[in-house]
Design a protein around this motif. Structure first.
Motif, PDB file in Angstrom:
ATOM      1  N   GLY A 330      24.325  13.297  -8.607  1.00  0.00           N
ATOM      2  CA  GLY A 330      25.340  12.378  -8.111  1.00  0.00           C
ATOM      3  C   GLY A 330      24.894  10.921  -8.096  1.00  0.00           C
ATOM      4  N   GLY A 331      23.845  10.601  -8.828  1.00  0.00           N
ATOM      5  CA  GLY A 331      23.340   9.233  -8.847  1.00  0.00           C
ATOM      6  C   GLY A 331      22.304   8.934  -7.777  1.00  0.00           C
ATOM      7  N   ARG A 332      21.963   9.937  -6.952  1.00  0.00           N
ATOM      8  CA  ARG A 332      21.015   9.715  -5.867  1.00  0.00           C
ATOM      9  C   ARG A 332      19.638   9.336  -6.381  1.00  0.00           C
ATOM     10  NH1 ARG A 332      17.240  12.764  -3.405  1.00  0.00           N
ATOM     11  NH2 ARG A 332      17.819  14.563  -4.671  1.00  0.00           N
ATOM     12  N   THR A 333      19.154   9.997  -7.428  1.00  0.00           N
ATOM     13  CA  THR A 333      17.816   9.715  -7.945  1.00  0.00           C
ATOM     14  C   THR A 333      17.710   8.285  -8.460  1.00  0.00           C
ATOM     15  OG1 THR A 333      17.520  12.043  -8.550  1.00  0.00           O
ATOM     16  CG2 THR A 333      16.049  10.437  -9.575  1.00  0.00           C
ATOM     17  N   SER A 334      18.688   7.845  -9.241  1.00  0.00           N
ATOM     18  CA  SER A 334      18.667   6.482  -9.768  1.00  0.00           C
ATOM     19  C   SER A 334      18.742   5.459  -8.637  1.00  0.00           C
ATOM     20  CB  SER A 334      19.838   6.278 -10.741  1.00  0.00           C
ATOM     21  OG  SER A 334      19.724   7.142 -11.853  1.00  0.00           O
ATOM     22  N   ALA A 335      19.581   5.727  -7.655  1.00  0.00           N
ATOM     23  CA  ALA A 335      19.692   4.816  -6.514  1.00  0.00           C
ATOM     24  C   ALA A 335      18.390   4.766  -5.730  1.00  0.00           C
ATOM     25  CB  ALA A 335      20.852   5.237  -5.616  1.00  0.00           C
ATOM     26  N   GLY A 336      17.729   5.924  -5.589  1.00  0.00           N
ATOM     27  CA  GLY A 336      16.443   5.942  -4.885  1.00  0.00           C
ATOM     28  C   GLY A 336      15.380   5.140  -5.603  1.00  0.00           C
ATOM     29  N   ILE A 337      15.392   5.206  -6.942  1.00  0.00           N
ATOM     30  CA  ILE A 337      14.423   4.415  -7.716  1.00  0.00           C
ATOM     31  C   ILE A 337      14.683   2.928  -7.521  1.00  0.00           C
ATOM     32  CG2 ILE A 337      13.667   3.841 -10.057  1.00  0.00           C
ATOM     33  CD1 ILE A 337      14.183   6.759 -10.811  1.00  0.00           C
ATOM     34  N   ARG A 338      15.957   2.521  -7.567  1.00  0.00           N
ATOM     35  CA  ARG A 338      16.271   1.108  -7.346  1.00  0.00           C
ATOM     36  C   ARG A 338      15.870   0.674  -5.941  1.00  0.00           C
ATOM     37  NH1 ARG A 338      21.194   2.678  -9.516  1.00  0.00           N
ATOM     38  NH2 ARG A 338      22.228   2.300  -7.497  1.00  0.00           N
ATOM     39  N   GLN A 339      16.126   1.522  -4.970  1.00  0.00           N
ATOM     40  CA  GLN A 339      15.789   1.192  -3.581  1.00  0.00           C
ATOM     41  C   GLN A 339      14.288   0.986  -3.413  1.00  0.00           C
ATOM     42  OE1 GLN A 339      16.267   4.366  -0.685  1.00  0.00           O
ATOM     43  NE2 GLN A 339      17.090   2.923   0.810  1.00  0.00           N
ATOM     44  N   SER A 340      13.493   1.887  -3.939  1.00  0.00           N
ATOM     45  CA  SER A 340      12.041   1.773  -3.797  1.00  0.00           C
ATOM     46  C   SER A 340      11.498   0.607  -4.618  1.00  0.00           C
ATOM     47  CB  SER A 340      11.373   3.080  -4.225  1.00  0.00           C
ATOM     48  OG  SER A 340      11.728   3.424  -5.560  1.00  0.00           O
ATOM     49  N   THR A 341      12.159   0.267  -5.736  1.00  0.00           N
ATOM     50  CA  THR A 341      11.718  -0.885  -6.530  1.00  0.00           C
ATOM     51  C   THR A 341      11.928  -2.182  -5.761  1.00  0.00           C
ATOM     52  OG1 THR A 341      12.228   0.285  -8.587  1.00  0.00           O
ATOM     53  CG2 THR A 341      12.013  -2.098  -8.711  1.00  0.00           C
ATOM     54  N   TYR A 342      13.066  -2.290  -5.080  1.00  0.00           N
ATOM     55  CA  TYR A 342      13.301  -3.475  -4.244  1.00  0.00           C
ATOM     56  C   TYR A 342      12.291  -3.545  -3.090  1.00  0.00           C
ATOM     57  CZ  TYR A 342      17.726  -4.589  -6.569  1.00  0.00           C
ATOM     58  OH  TYR A 342      18.681  -4.951  -7.482  1.00  0.00           O
ATOM     59  N   ALA A 343      11.945  -2.384  -2.528  1.00  0.00           N
ATOM     60  CA  ALA A 343      10.934  -2.371  -1.458  1.00  0.00           C
ATOM     61  C   ALA A 343       9.589  -2.854  -1.980  1.00  0.00           C
ATOM     62  CB  ALA A 343      10.814  -0.959  -0.877  1.00  0.00           C
ATOM     63  N   LEU A 344       9.244  -2.468  -3.218  1.00  0.00           N
ATOM     64  CA  LEU A 344       8.002  -2.942  -3.827  1.00  0.00           C
ATOM     65  C   LEU A 344       8.041  -4.457  -4.015  1.00  0.00           C
ATOM     66  CD1 LEU A 344       5.302  -2.622  -5.294  1.00  0.00           C
ATOM     67  CD2 LEU A 344       6.596  -2.035  -7.370  1.00  0.00           C
ATOM     68  N   GLU A 345       9.163  -4.970  -4.484  1.00  0.00           N
ATOM     69  CA  GLU A 345       9.284  -6.411  -4.686  1.00  0.00           C
ATOM     70  C   GLU A 345       9.148  -7.156  -3.362  1.00  0.00           C
ATOM     71  OE1 GLU A 345      12.469  -9.630  -6.628  1.00  0.00           O
ATOM     72  OE2 GLU A 345      12.900  -7.484  -6.601  1.00  0.00           O
ATOM     73  N   ALA A 346       9.771  -6.625  -2.309  1.00  0.00           N
ATOM     74  CA  ALA A 346       9.678  -7.264  -0.995  1.00  0.00           C
ATOM     75  C   ALA A 346       8.243  -7.267  -0.480  1.00  0.00           C
ATOM     76  CB  ALA A 346      10.593  -6.538  -0.004  1.00  0.00           C
ATOM     77  N   SER A 347       7.518  -6.169  -0.692  1.00  0.00           N
ATOM     78  CA  SER A 347       6.134  -6.103  -0.220  1.00  0.00           C
ATOM     79  C   SER A 347       5.249  -7.098  -0.958  1.00  0.00           C
ATOM     80  CB  SER A 347       5.588  -4.681  -0.384  1.00  0.00           C
ATOM     81  OG  SER A 347       5.468  -4.332  -1.757  1.00  0.00           O
ATOM     82  N   GLN A 348       5.548  -7.349  -2.219  1.00  0.00           N
ATOM     83  CA  GLN A 348       4.776  -8.335  -2.969  1.00  0.00           C
ATOM     84  C   GLN A 348       5.008  -9.745  -2.436  1.00  0.00           C
ATOM     85  OE1 GLN A 348       6.291  -7.293  -6.838  1.00  0.00           O
ATOM     86  NE2 GLN A 348       4.526  -6.004  -7.348  1.00  0.00           N
ATOM     87  N   TYR A 349       6.259 -10.047  -2.085  1.00  0.00           N
ATOM     88  CA  TYR A 349       6.541 -11.345  -1.474  1.00  0.00           C
ATOM     89  C   TYR A 349       5.891 -11.451  -0.090  1.00  0.00           C
ATOM     90  CZ  TYR A 349       9.936 -12.584  -5.100  1.00  0.00           C
ATOM     91  OH  TYR A 349      10.535 -12.900  -6.288  1.00  0.00           O
ATOM     92  N   ASP A 350       5.897 -10.351   0.664  1.00  0.00           N
ATOM     93  CA  ASP A 350       5.243 -10.356   1.971  1.00  0.00           C
ATOM     94  C   ASP A 350       3.750 -10.627   1.835  1.00  0.00           C
ATOM     95  OD1 ASP A 350       7.637  -9.815   3.211  1.00  0.00           O
ATOM     96  OD2 ASP A 350       7.301  -7.657   3.342  1.00  0.00           O
ATOM     97  N   LEU A 351       3.129 -10.055   0.807  1.00  0.00           N
ATOM     98  CA  LEU A 351       1.706 -10.301   0.571  1.00  0.00           C
ATOM     99  C   LEU A 351       1.460 -11.775   0.270  1.00  0.00           C
ATOM    100  CD1 LEU A 351      -1.236  -9.565   0.008  1.00  0.00           C
ATOM    101  CD2 LEU A 351      -0.530  -8.827  -2.288  1.00  0.00           C
ATOM    102  N   GLU A 352       2.283 -12.352  -0.575  1.00  0.00           N
ATOM    103  CA  GLU A 352       2.108 -13.771  -0.914  1.00  0.00           C
ATOM    104  C   GLU A 352       2.297 -14.647   0.324  1.00  0.00           C
ATOM    105  OE1 GLU A 352       1.251 -17.148  -2.985  1.00  0.00           O
ATOM    106  OE2 GLU A 352       0.928 -15.043  -3.504  1.00  0.00           O
ATOM    107  N   ASP A 353       3.276 -14.304   1.163  1.00  0.00           N
ATOM    108  CA  ASP A 353       3.493 -15.067   2.391  1.00  0.00           C
ATOM    109  C   ASP A 353       2.308 -14.940   3.329  1.00  0.00           C
ATOM    110  OD1 ASP A 353       5.427 -16.576   4.205  1.00  0.00           O
ATOM    111  OD2 ASP A 353       4.998 -14.810   5.435  1.00  0.00           O
ATOM    112  N   ARG A 354       1.753 -13.743   3.426  1.00  0.00           N
ATOM    113  CA  ARG A 354       0.579 -13.531   4.287  1.00  0.00           C
ATOM    114  C   ARG A 354      -0.609 -14.333   3.777  1.00  0.00           C
ATOM    115  NH1 ARG A 354      -0.517 -12.833   9.151  1.00  0.00           N
ATOM    116  NH2 ARG A 354       1.182 -11.294   9.224  1.00  0.00           N
ATOM    117  N   ARG A 355      -0.817 -14.341   2.476  1.00  0.00           N
ATOM    118  CA  ARG A 355      -1.915 -15.119   1.909  1.00  0.00           C
ATOM    119  C   ARG A 355      -1.755 -16.605   2.217  1.00  0.00           C
ATOM    120  NH1 ARG A 355      -2.195 -12.216  -4.048  1.00  0.00           N
ATOM    121  NH2 ARG A 355      -3.694 -10.571  -3.517  1.00  0.00           N
TER     122      ARG A 355
END
Length: 469
Positions: A330-355
């Motif tokens: 029902g599209g759940r797998t693709s949506a989950g991949i997009r969701q986790s990809t955005y979480a990865l992008e956010a964590s990278q920005y959080d790392l840069e902000d922390r640095r």
């Protein structure tokens, strides 16, 4: 991930000796002391601080989560059984009724099933284990950051007490000096040497100095309460700073060296790096939903009942392998991949902000510590200058070239300079403590160095006494 793993290895090399050293200090200082010092307070905080206890419990929970994820990769064995009571009824028109009449029967049955499975290929379970291990790395850094923050909070509270004590001593001395000036003015008024206005000026300044002393006493009491909240302990007295405490620029001398040290060892920066790996593992978990699952299984079944027409029992066994592959969710797998990809992008920005924030704080603290050296020297010279000014003003007052207001102002300036010098010394110590925290170098050696600057010869009491007015 290799970068975070190497960072974790380096950090543990620095961190675990620190914790072992603290535990050693805790054991050495287990007995009572006449005046508590910084190491004593640190020991109490590491044992009793509630924030740190909560962080340790969270670490234990994340550590258990690794075992939970690893368990899904191991064989799974399940046993089930049932006991039944059955009633069988055959109607008159049934085939059994023609052979011998109605066949009504009550009987009891029992069944047992044993099933075992072993995953041969399951990318999701492997990715979840990887994510759990990265979460443990992140929680390790967070726990270390909490430990260092507790030590900084305790050290700051300790030195704030010493600051309040130094200011209080200056205000007490000021009150005594102005009190003597008031007495002298009263005596001079009695013999007609000065006007009543000068006595009133002295009285007003004395009342002001008394109010400042009362405020300083209140600040000292409040600062002791702050320390008690952090450690859960009450202290009768604390060791004070030595007069010969060294005031030196930070070592190493280059600001960039401190920044490089922080990027390599600051636990919050390393926790953010580990957070990126956690998010990257989350992407792998989501992508694994598209992959097949292969597992081996074995099953054994046993059943028996007490029907009269049947003798013996029934048993069966199976051994095999199964493959499952999701075709459409029902599209759940693709949506989950997009969701986790955005979480990865956010964590990278959080790392840069922390640095960036860590670099800013390290640079700021480095500048403050370096400037503290000149500030302390200037404050010390201000005491000498104000003492000379007070002596000259008193001499002028004796010969009639200065009035009592000039003397009182000079008295005020002197004790303000004394209090400012004490605060500058304590600011230097607290800024140095914060600089080492940001650089990830707050270890036993540094705490021992700070503790060596203390002396119990003039301890600070938790219950300051009020001088006679």
């Amino acid at each position: 991930m290799k970068h975070v793993t190497s960072s974790l290895t380096r950090y543990r090399r620095h961190r675990w000796p620190f914790r072992a050293g603290v535990l050693t200090i805790m054991s050495l200082l287990a007995g009572p002391a006449s005046a508590a010092d910084l190491l004593t307070i640190s020991r109490d905080a590491l044992e009793h601080n509630s924030t740190l206890a909560s962080a340790r419990a969270q670490f234990g929970g994340v550590q258990a989560g690794v075992d939970v994820a690893r368990a899904d990769l191991r064989p799974q064995l399940e046993a089930s059984g049932e006991i039944t009571h059955d009633r069988q009824y055959e109607s008159p028109g049934s085939s059994l009724a023609g052979t011998g009449g109605r066949q009504d029967e009550d009987y009891n049955g029992a069944a047992l099933t044993l099933a075992a499975t072993q995953a041969l290929y399951d990318a999701r379970n492997g990715a979840e284990l990887e994510r759990a291990e990265r979460q443990l790395d992140q929680q390790t850094y967070r726990l270390a950051a909490t430990e260092q923050q507790v030590l900084v909070d305790v050290g700051s509270a300790y030195f704030d007490i010493l600051r309040a004590h130094e200011v209080l001593e200056a205000r007490r001395a000021q009150e005594r000096a102005i009190g003597r000036q008031l007495e002298q003015a009263g005596e001079q008024f009695e013999v007609g040497l000065i006007a009543i206005t000068e006595v009133e000026e002295a009285r007003a300044r004395f009342d002001q100095s008394r109010a400042e002393r009362i405020t300083a006493e209140s600040n000292l009491q409040v600062s002791f309460e702050a320390l008690e909240r952090l450690t859960g302990e009450r202290y009768d007295s604390l060791a004070t700073l030595q007069a010969a405490m060294p005031v030196m620029p930070p070592t190493p001398m280059r600001r960039d060296d401190w920044v490089a040290m922080a990027m390599e060892r600051n636990p919050l920066v390393l926790a953010s790096q580990a957070g990126v790996e956690v998010s990257r593992s989350g992407v792998d978990v989501a992508r694994a939903e598209r992959l097949p699952v292969i597992e081996a299984f074995a099953r054994y079944q046993y059943s028996d009942d007490d029907r009269e027409a049947l003798d013996g029992h029934t048993s069966a066994s199976q051994v095999g392998a199964r493959v499952s592959l999701p075709l459409y969710t029902g599209g759940r797998t693709s949506a989950g991949i997009r969701q986790s990809t955005y979480a990865l992008e956010a964590s990278q920005y959080d790392l840069e902000d922390r640095r960036r924030e860590t670099i800013r704080r390290v640079r700021s603290l480095f500048t403050q510590v370096r400037n503290d050296v000149a500030t302390v020297e200037a404050r010390a010279q201000a005491i000498v200058s104000n003492q000379s000014a007070l002596d000259a003003t008193r001499a002028g007052y004796e010969v009639g070239t200065r009035n009592i207001v000039d003397v009182l102002n000079a008295e005020q300036n002197l004790y303000d300079a004394v209090a400012a010098h004490a605060e500058a010394r304590l600011d230097h110590v607290i800024n140095l403590l914060n600089l080492h925290q940001q650089a990830g170098s707050l270890d036993v050696d540094f705490l021992t160095t700070l503790n060596g600057w203390l002396t119990a010869e003039a301890a600070v009491s938790v219950r300051p006494t009020t001088p006679d007015a």
